[in-house]
Design an enzyme around this catalytic site. Structure first.
Site: not given
Length: 198
Positions: A28-30, A32-33, A102
């Site tokens: 997931g995006l930076s 996102s958790g 990733s």
């Protein structure tokens, strides 16, 4: 070079420790958790008597992958190396939690191909870009907006979301505790960990 099998097979380790091995891949995006959820899940699994290993993007880039940057080629190599390390811990009987942006599906699929079917759990930690920007735990979005950072995934570099992840966690709408419970339930349903706490 002559390949030798493992000295102690994974199946023997799994039987002795009372749970299976798996690779849980958080993408997931930076912001996102991913890391927050993975750390909480690891604490729960450890409390339940499960052998774990957490491979976090920041930790790995300070050591094993300290020679890599953030070009598409370096991102692919980053994931390739981590996938091989994850496989080693998997074969040692651990539940391996991997937290990496990733961004490319092909790279994640390559890691999946290293692990037996049913033992790779792709977790899409889904969040709107605006929410990720507001969280910005590492200051990356602020640096990108200021022109100090190029190639930030989701901003000026692509992110290819999973097509059919085993688990999707929408962190804008659910708590960390709820996320951990859904992931633990997925591991139980996959036959990796026992149903109750030890």
């Amino acid at each position: 070079m002559v390949w030798e099998g493992l000295n102690i097979p994974r199946e023997t380790r799994e039987e002795a420790q009372g749970h299976g091995a798996a690779v849980v891949w958080f993408t997931g995006l930076s912001g996102s958790g991913k890391t927050t959820i993975a750390r909480a899940l690891e604490r729960q699994l450890f409390h339940d008597g499960v052998r774990t290993m957490l491979l976090d993007g920041d930790y790995v880039r300070h050591g094993l992958n300290g020679d890599l940057g953030f070009s598409p080629e370096d991102r692919r190599e980053n994931v390739r190396r981590v996938g091989e390390v994850a496989r080693l811990f998997f074969e040692a009987g651990s539940v391996v939690l991997c937290t990496f942006v990733s961004p490319y599906r092909a790279d994640r699929d390559r890691v999946r191909s290293l692990i037996p079917e049913g033992r790779f759990v792709e977790v899409f930690v889904d969040v709107d870009l605006e929410v990720a920007r507001a969280r910005d735990p590492k200051g990356l979005y602020a640096r990108s907006q200021a022109g100090d950072l190029e190639g930030l995934t989701g901003v000026d570099a692509p992110y290819q979301a999973p097509v059919a992840p085993e688990v999707t966690v929408e962190t804008r709408d659910v708590t960390v505790e709820e996320s951990v419970e859904s992931l633990r339930r997925a591991l139980v349903e996959a036959g990796v960990v026992p149903g109750g706490s030890r």
